[in-house]
Write a protein that holds these residues in place. Structure first.
Motif, PDB file in Angstrom:
ATOM      1  N   GLU A   4       0.835  -1.211   0.000  1.00  0.00           N
ATOM      2  CA  GLU A   4       0.000   0.000   0.000  1.00  0.00           C
ATOM      3  C   GLU A   4       0.870   1.261   0.000  1.00  0.00           C
ATOM      4  OE1 GLU A   4      -3.818   2.075   0.911  1.00  0.00           O
ATOM      5  OE2 GLU A   4      -3.595  -0.089   1.007  1.00  0.00           O
ATOM      6  N   TYR A   5       1.937   1.243   0.784  1.00  0.00           N
ATOM      7  CA  TYR A   5       2.843   2.397   0.836  1.00  0.00           C
ATOM      8  C   TYR A   5       3.577   2.576  -0.489  1.00  0.00           C
ATOM      9  CZ  TYR A   5       2.052   2.677   5.847  1.00  0.00           C
ATOM     10  OH  TYR A   5       1.473   2.819   7.079  1.00  0.00           O
ATOM     11  N   PHE A   6       3.931   1.454  -1.117  1.00  0.00           N
ATOM     12  CA  PHE A   6       4.610   1.525  -2.409  1.00  0.00           C
ATOM     13  C   PHE A   6       3.680   2.116  -3.474  1.00  0.00           C
ATOM     14  CE2 PHE A   6       6.446  -0.648  -6.283  1.00  0.00           C
ATOM     15  CZ  PHE A   6       7.573   0.154  -6.339  1.00  0.00           C
ATOM     16  N   ARG A   7       2.420   1.692  -3.482  1.00  0.00           N
ATOM     17  CA  ARG A   7       1.437   2.261  -4.424  1.00  0.00           C
ATOM     18  C   ARG A   7       1.243   3.751  -4.151  1.00  0.00           C
ATOM     19  NH1 ARG A   7      -1.126  -2.632  -3.529  1.00  0.00           N
ATOM     20  NH2 ARG A   7      -2.583  -1.727  -2.056  1.00  0.00           N
ATOM     21  N   LEU A   8       1.186   4.111  -2.888  1.00  0.00           N
ATOM     22  CA  LEU A   8       1.031   5.523  -2.527  1.00  0.00           C
ATOM     23  C   LEU A   8       2.249   6.336  -2.979  1.00  0.00           C
ATOM     24  CD1 LEU A   8      -0.992   7.399  -1.182  1.00  0.00           C
ATOM     25  CD2 LEU A   8       0.143   6.966   0.990  1.00  0.00           C
ATOM     26  N   ALA A   9       3.433   5.774  -2.825  1.00  0.00           N
ATOM     27  CA  ALA A   9       4.658   6.458  -3.267  1.00  0.00           C
ATOM     28  C   ALA A   9       4.661   6.626  -4.786  1.00  0.00           C
ATOM     29  CB  ALA A   9       5.891   5.677  -2.815  1.00  0.00           C
ATOM     30  N   LEU A  10       4.229   5.593  -5.509  1.00  0.00           N
ATOM     31  CA  LEU A  10       4.155   5.704  -6.968  1.00  0.00           C
ATOM     32  C   LEU A  10       3.113   6.732  -7.400  1.00  0.00           C
ATOM     33  CD1 LEU A  10       4.470   1.945  -7.971  1.00  0.00           C
ATOM     34  CD2 LEU A  10       6.107   3.764  -8.476  1.00  0.00           C
ATOM     35  N   THR A  11       1.992   6.768  -6.694  1.00  0.00           N
ATOM     36  CA  THR A  11       0.955   7.771  -6.984  1.00  0.00           C
ATOM     37  C   THR A  11       1.514   9.172  -6.740  1.00  0.00           C
ATOM     38  OG1 THR A  11      -0.793   6.227  -6.380  1.00  0.00           O
ATOM     39  CG2 THR A  11      -1.363   8.561  -6.367  1.00  0.00           C
ATOM     40  N   GLY A  12       2.244   9.344  -5.649  1.00  0.00           N
ATOM     41  CA  GLY A  12       2.863  10.636  -5.359  1.00  0.00           C
ATOM     42  C   GLY A  12       3.885  11.029  -6.415  1.00  0.00           C
ATOM     43  N   ALA A  13       4.677  10.044  -6.860  1.00  0.00           N
ATOM     44  CA  ALA A  13       5.680  10.325  -7.893  1.00  0.00           C
ATOM     45  C   ALA A  13       5.010  10.734  -9.203  1.00  0.00           C
ATOM     46  CB  ALA A  13       6.565   9.093  -8.110  1.00  0.00           C
ATOM     47  N   LEU A  14       3.962  10.001  -9.594  1.00  0.00           N
ATOM     48  CA  LEU A  14       3.244  10.360 -10.817  1.00  0.00           C
ATOM     49  C   LEU A  14       2.626  11.746 -10.689  1.00  0.00           C
ATOM     50  CD1 LEU A  14       2.179   9.740 -13.644  1.00  0.00           C
ATOM     51  CD2 LEU A  14       0.250   8.548 -12.572  1.00  0.00           C
ATOM     52  N   SER A  15       2.045  12.033  -9.557  1.00  0.00           N
ATOM     53  CA  SER A  15       1.437  13.357  -9.337  1.00  0.00           C
ATOM     54  C   SER A  15       2.483  14.465  -9.472  1.00  0.00           C
ATOM     55  CB  SER A  15       0.784  13.420  -7.958  1.00  0.00           C
ATOM     56  OG  SER A  15      -0.242  12.468  -7.853  1.00  0.00           O
ATOM     57  N   ALA A  16       3.638  14.264  -8.874  1.00  0.00           N
ATOM     58  CA  ALA A  16       4.706  15.264  -8.971  1.00  0.00           C
ATOM     59  C   ALA A  16       5.167  15.447 -10.412  1.00  0.00           C
ATOM     60  CB  ALA A  16       5.880  14.856  -8.073  1.00  0.00           C
ATOM     61  N   LEU A  17       5.310  14.343 -11.132  1.00  0.00           N
ATOM     62  CA  LEU A  17       5.725  14.427 -12.532  1.00  0.00           C
ATOM     63  C   LEU A  17       4.678  15.144 -13.392  1.00  0.00           C
ATOM     64  CD1 LEU A  17       7.231  10.844 -12.859  1.00  0.00           C
ATOM     65  CD2 LEU A  17       8.510  13.003 -12.997  1.00  0.00           C
ATOM     66  N   LEU A  18       3.409  14.929 -13.086  1.00  0.00           N
ATOM     67  CA  LEU A  18       2.344  15.615 -13.822  1.00  0.00           C
ATOM     68  C   LEU A  18       2.354  17.112 -13.545  1.00  0.00           C
ATOM     69  CD1 LEU A  18      -0.507  12.998 -13.389  1.00  0.00           C
ATOM     70  CD2 LEU A  18       0.583  13.680 -15.546  1.00  0.00           C
ATOM     71  N   ILE A  19       2.626  17.485 -12.329  1.00  0.00           N
ATOM     72  CA  ILE A  19       2.718  18.912 -11.986  1.00  0.00           C
ATOM     73  C   ILE A  19       3.894  19.548 -12.723  1.00  0.00           C
ATOM     74  CG2 ILE A  19       3.212  20.521 -10.098  1.00  0.00           C
ATOM     75  CD1 ILE A  19       1.513  18.554  -8.310  1.00  0.00           C
ATOM     76  N   VAL A  20       5.026  18.853 -12.759  1.00  0.00           N
ATOM     77  CA  VAL A  20       6.187  19.355 -13.497  1.00  0.00           C
ATOM     78  C   VAL A  20       5.851  19.490 -14.988  1.00  0.00           C
ATOM     79  CG1 VAL A  20       8.544  18.786 -14.248  1.00  0.00           C
ATOM     80  CG2 VAL A  20       7.898  18.521 -11.842  1.00  0.00           C
ATOM     81  N   ALA A  21       5.151  18.499 -15.543  1.00  0.00           N
ATOM     82  CA  ALA A  21       4.771  18.552 -16.959  1.00  0.00           C
ATOM     83  C   ALA A  21       3.888  19.772 -17.237  1.00  0.00           C
ATOM     84  CB  ALA A  21       4.041  17.269 -17.361  1.00  0.00           C
ATOM     85  N   ALA A  22       2.925  20.016 -16.366  1.00  0.00           N
ATOM     86  CA  ALA A  22       2.026  21.160 -16.556  1.00  0.00           C
ATOM     87  C   ALA A  22       2.792  22.476 -16.474  1.00  0.00           C
ATOM     88  CB  ALA A  22       0.902  21.125 -15.516  1.00  0.00           C
ATOM     89  N   ILE A  23       3.662  22.600 -15.494  1.00  0.00           N
ATOM     90  CA  ILE A  23       4.415  23.847 -15.314  1.00  0.00           C
ATOM     91  C   ILE A  23       5.366  24.096 -16.481  1.00  0.00           C
ATOM     92  CG2 ILE A  23       6.179  24.971 -13.880  1.00  0.00           C
ATOM     93  CD1 ILE A  23       4.750  23.670 -11.443  1.00  0.00           C
ATOM     94  N   THR A  24       6.106  23.063 -16.895  1.00  0.00           N
ATOM     95  CA  THR A  24       7.054  23.275 -17.994  1.00  0.00           C
ATOM     96  C   THR A  24       6.332  23.550 -19.311  1.00  0.00           C
ATOM     97  OG1 THR A  24       7.282  20.896 -18.401  1.00  0.00           O
ATOM     98  CG2 THR A  24       8.904  21.920 -16.933  1.00  0.00           C
ATOM     99  N   ASP A  25       5.180  22.909 -19.515  1.00  0.00           N
ATOM    100  CA  ASP A  25       4.434  23.181 -20.738  1.00  0.00           C
ATOM    101  C   ASP A  25       3.857  24.594 -20.716  1.00  0.00           C
ATOM    102  OD1 ASP A  25       3.579  22.390 -23.286  1.00  0.00           O
ATOM    103  OD2 ASP A  25       1.621  21.791 -22.540  1.00  0.00           O
ATOM    104  N   LEU A  26       3.409  25.031 -19.567  1.00  0.00           N
ATOM    105  CA  LEU A  26       2.873  26.384 -19.444  1.00  0.00           C
ATOM    106  C   LEU A  26       3.962  27.425 -19.664  1.00  0.00           C
ATOM    107  CD1 LEU A  26       0.286  27.934 -18.812  1.00  0.00           C
ATOM    108  CD2 LEU A  26       0.918  27.851 -16.403  1.00  0.00           C
ATOM    109  N   ARG A  27       5.128  27.193 -19.114  1.00  0.00           N
ATOM    110  CA  ARG A  27       6.221  28.165 -19.223  1.00  0.00           C
ATOM    111  C   ARG A  27       6.913  28.164 -20.580  1.00  0.00           C
ATOM    112  NH1 ARG A  27       9.431  27.622 -13.490  1.00  0.00           N
ATOM    113  NH2 ARG A  27       7.880  28.710 -12.231  1.00  0.00           N
TER     114      ARG A  27
END
Length: 157
Positions: A4-27
């Motif tokens: 469960e913790y590993f899935r949560l960590a992967l979800t957090g990693a994907l979320s962070a990568l998506l935020i980075v993708a949105a910011i870099t695409d916007l900028r």
């Protein structure tokens, strides 16, 4: 419990990568290949953490990813999508079951309309010439974050 913790960590990693993708695409109107590759490379870890069997579930995930990539690569060839957007969608399709991918695409289209209207309005308010470049990665990332969050938020409904 550690799964469960590993899935949560992967979800957090994907979320962070998506935020980075949105910011870099916007900028800069760029979603890096490295970021897309990281999202795609983490998907098999997600499959293992979720206990997906190799056949047929992992094979179906690969097929969905290839189908989404192929569809949007055709739109790229027509000049309707950016290359980074296409790769991001293909990588994200590896993470979600096909039903969730359909939800992601519908939500992405709606959010893409909002992002397009906002970008065109900003472009006109600044009296810029030429066609505005639409940061569609923002809509893709927000849609994916929404679908990802539904897994956790729906358990409270």
């Amino acid at each position: 419990m550690s799964g469960e913790y590993f899935r949560l960590a992967l979800t957090g990693a994907l979320s962070a990568l998506l935020i980075v993708a949105a910011i870099t695409d916007l900028r800069a109107r760029i979603i890096s290949n490295r970021l897309n590759l990281t999202i795609a490379a983490l998907a098999p870890l997600w499959w293992l953490a979720c206990g997906l069997p190799l056949w047929p579930d992992m094979a179906v995930q690969l097929l969905v990813g290839l189908a989404v990539f192929g569809l949007f690569a055709a739109l790229f060839a027509l000049g309707w999508m950016g290359g980074g957007d296409v790769k991001l969608l293909g990588a994200l399709a590896l993470w979600f079951p096909w039903q969730a991918v359909l939800s992601l695409l519908v939500l992405m289209a709606v959010l893409g309309g909002v992002v397009t209207l906002a970008t065109v309005a900003y472009h006109r308010l600044r009296h810029r010439t030429g066609q505005p470049e639409i940061p569609y990665g923002v809509a893709i990332s927000l849609a994916a974050l929404w679908v990802l969050g539904e897994r956790y938020l729906n358990q409270f409904a």
